[in-house]
Design a protein around this motif. Structure first.
Motif, short mmCIF file in Angstrom:
data_model
loop_
_atom_site.label_atom_id
_atom_site.label_comp_id
_atom_site.label_asym_id
_atom_site.label_seq_id
_atom_site.Cartn_x
_atom_site.Cartn_y
_atom_site.Cartn_z
N ARG A 46 -5.55 1.47 10.06
CA ARG A 46 -4.44 0.62 10.50
C ARG A 46 -4.83 -0.18 11.74
N GLU A 47 -4.50 -1.47 11.74
CA GLU A 47 -4.70 -2.31 12.91
C GLU A 47 -6.15 -2.26 13.43
N ASN A 58 5.61 4.83 13.78
CA ASN A 58 4.52 4.08 14.41
C ASN A 58 3.39 3.81 13.43
N GLN A 59 3.18 4.73 12.48
CA GLN A 59 2.11 4.56 11.50
C GLN A 59 2.52 3.68 10.33
N GLN A 60 3.72 3.11 10.41
CA GLN A 60 4.19 2.20 9.37
C GLN A 60 4.15 0.75 9.84
N ARG A 61 3.56 0.51 11.00
CA ARG A 61 3.53 -0.82 11.58
C ARG A 61 2.12 -1.40 11.53
N GLY A 62 2.04 -2.69 11.30
CA GLY A 62 0.75 -3.36 11.37
C GLY A 62 0.18 -3.71 10.01
N GLU A 63 -1.14 -3.86 9.98
CA GLU A 63 -1.86 -4.21 8.75
C GLU A 63 -2.73 -3.04 8.34
N PHE A 64 -2.81 -2.79 7.05
CA PHE A 64 -3.41 -1.57 6.56
C PHE A 64 -4.53 -1.82 5.55
N VAL A 65 -5.54 -0.96 5.63
CA VAL A 65 -6.51 -0.81 4.55
C VAL A 65 -6.41 0.65 4.12
N VAL A 66 -6.20 0.87 2.83
CA VAL A 66 -6.11 2.23 2.29
C VAL A 66 -7.32 2.44 1.38
N LEU A 67 -8.05 3.51 1.64
CA LEU A 67 -9.22 3.84 0.83
C LEU A 67 -8.98 5.18 0.15
N LEU A 72 -12.05 3.44 -3.97
CA LEU A 72 -11.09 2.35 -4.15
C LEU A 72 -10.62 1.85 -2.79
N ILE A 73 -10.53 0.53 -2.63
CA ILE A 73 -10.08 -0.08 -1.38
C ILE A 73 -8.89 -0.99 -1.67
N PHE A 74 -7.79 -0.76 -0.94
CA PHE A 74 -6.58 -1.56 -1.10
C PHE A 74 -6.17 -2.15 0.25
N TYR A 75 -5.53 -3.30 0.23
CA TYR A 75 -4.81 -3.82 1.38
C TYR A 75 -3.33 -3.52 1.17
N GLU A 76 -2.61 -3.31 2.28
CA GLU A 76 -1.16 -3.12 2.16
C GLU A 76 -0.46 -3.61 3.40
N SER A 77 0.81 -3.98 3.23
CA SER A 77 1.62 -4.49 4.33
C SER A 77 2.54 -3.40 4.87
N SER A 78 3.11 -3.65 6.04
CA SER A 78 3.93 -2.65 6.70
C SER A 78 5.19 -2.31 5.90
N ILE A 133 4.01 0.10 2.82
CA ILE A 133 3.00 1.14 2.94
C ILE A 133 3.52 2.51 2.51
N VAL A 134 4.76 2.84 2.86
CA VAL A 134 5.30 4.16 2.48
C VAL A 134 5.41 4.28 0.97
N GLU A 135 5.95 3.25 0.33
CA GLU A 135 6.11 3.28 -1.13
C GLU A 135 4.75 3.30 -1.84
N SER A 136 3.80 2.53 -1.32
CA SER A 136 2.49 2.48 -1.97
C SER A 136 1.76 3.82 -1.85
N LEU A 137 1.84 4.46 -0.69
CA LEU A 137 1.21 5.78 -0.54
C LEU A 137 1.86 6.81 -1.47
N ALA A 138 3.17 6.72 -1.63
CA ALA A 138 3.85 7.63 -2.55
C ALA A 138 3.37 7.40 -3.98
N ASP A 139 3.18 6.14 -4.36
CA ASP A 139 2.72 5.83 -5.71
C ASP A 139 1.25 6.24 -5.90
N LEU A 140 0.44 6.07 -4.86
CA LEU A 140 -0.95 6.54 -4.93
C LEU A 140 -0.99 8.05 -5.14
#
Length: 273
Positions: free
Chosen positions: A188-189, A214-223, A158-164, A167-174
């Motif tokens: 990231r970035e 620092n890992q909460q900044r930028g543009e993310f792809v979560v796989l 699975l591949i997702f895009y996420e915003s800064s 990202i914390v909330e989405s990873l918790a939900d994943l």
């Protein structure tokens, strides 16, 4: 008069040196460029050495702007579509323009190049022979969790895009939907100065990002690795068990929705068997 051609031009996702020679030449030669954000595209177009007419095309004005661009094409002029970064139409507007151009008898051609989802997949170390691109998850927590529950039994990567800011909330939900042990990668970035690629089980990955600003900044792809076949079978079996119990007290549609939310099993498959 011969119609012009619409070029779908991929642009860098970070490093401007990734603009291909063909993309640079195309952007120099067309008479009109449709860009998602004209302010964002200005440095890229300056670096490419071009100053054509530029129109803003985004989700709120695509229908109106598509008509203008098609008029330009039917007048014999070529045009290009670019997004803020990467390949247009991948979680970005543009498909309505492509449909309108084709309906008007205009040729549409790609100028391929960077795509954040594919770039992330290439370095993730997760199975890449079959994958699912989900784009951005819903912004609202309830809708996001419901979508993830529907994907919990998916066996493809699975591949997702996420915003800064999510990202914390989405990873918790994943983590909640797929479990702490499911393999995942945070990219990231990509191609930028602070590029990071972190591979870890979801529980560890979510905790690491939450603890590091620092890992909460930028543009993310979560796989996220897909569910194993055994996991998916077990999940479906549990879903059907819960569905059978709920159906004794509830209408089938309501029982299926609740069983899917509780177990993560695909709602449509709960009716089978």
């Amino acid at each position: 008069m011969t119609n012009g051609r619409l070029w779908i031009v991929a642009t860098p996702i970070g490093n401007l040196d990734d603009l291909s020679p063909r993309a640079r030449q195309t952007l120099r030669e067309v008479g009109l460029i449709a860009a998602e954000d004209t302010r964002h595209s200005a440095p890229l177009l300056a670096q490419a050495g071009t100053q054509p007419r530029v129109l803003a095309l985004h989700e709120h004005n695509e229908h109106e702007q598509a008509a203008r661009i098609v008029e330009h094409l039917r007048g014999g002029g070529d045009a290009a579509l670019i997004s803020d970064a990467g390949t247009p139409l991948v979680s970005d507007p543009g498909y309505r323009l492509v449909r309108a151009a084709r309906a008007a008898g205009c040729e549409v051609s790609p100028v391929p190049g960077p795509c954040a989802a594919i770039a992330a997949l290439s370095v993730a170390g997760l199975p890449s022979d079959r994958f699912v691109f989900e784009g951005f998850l819903p912004a609202k927590a309830a809708a996001r969790r419901e979508r993830l529950q529907a994907l919990a039994a998916e066996t493809r990567t699975l591949i997702f895009y996420e915003s800064s800011h999510r990202i914390v909330e989405s990873l918790a939900d994943l983590r909640g939907a797929f479990g702490d042990a499911r393999e995942a990668v945070l990219a990231r970035e990509l191609t930028k100065l602070f590029e990071t690629v972190i591979a870890a089980p979801l529980g560890e990955l979510a905790a690491r990002v939450e603890a590091d600003a620092n890992q909460q900044r930028g543009e993310f792809v979560v796989l996220v690795a897909g569910a194993s076949g055994e996991d998916a079978d077990a999940q479906l079996a549990e879903g059907r068990r819960v569905f059978a119990l709920l159906r004794e007290e509830l209408p089938p549609a309501r029982a299926a929705k609740l069983a899917a939310a509780i177990t993560g099993a695909p709602r449509k498959r709960l009716y089978e068997g």
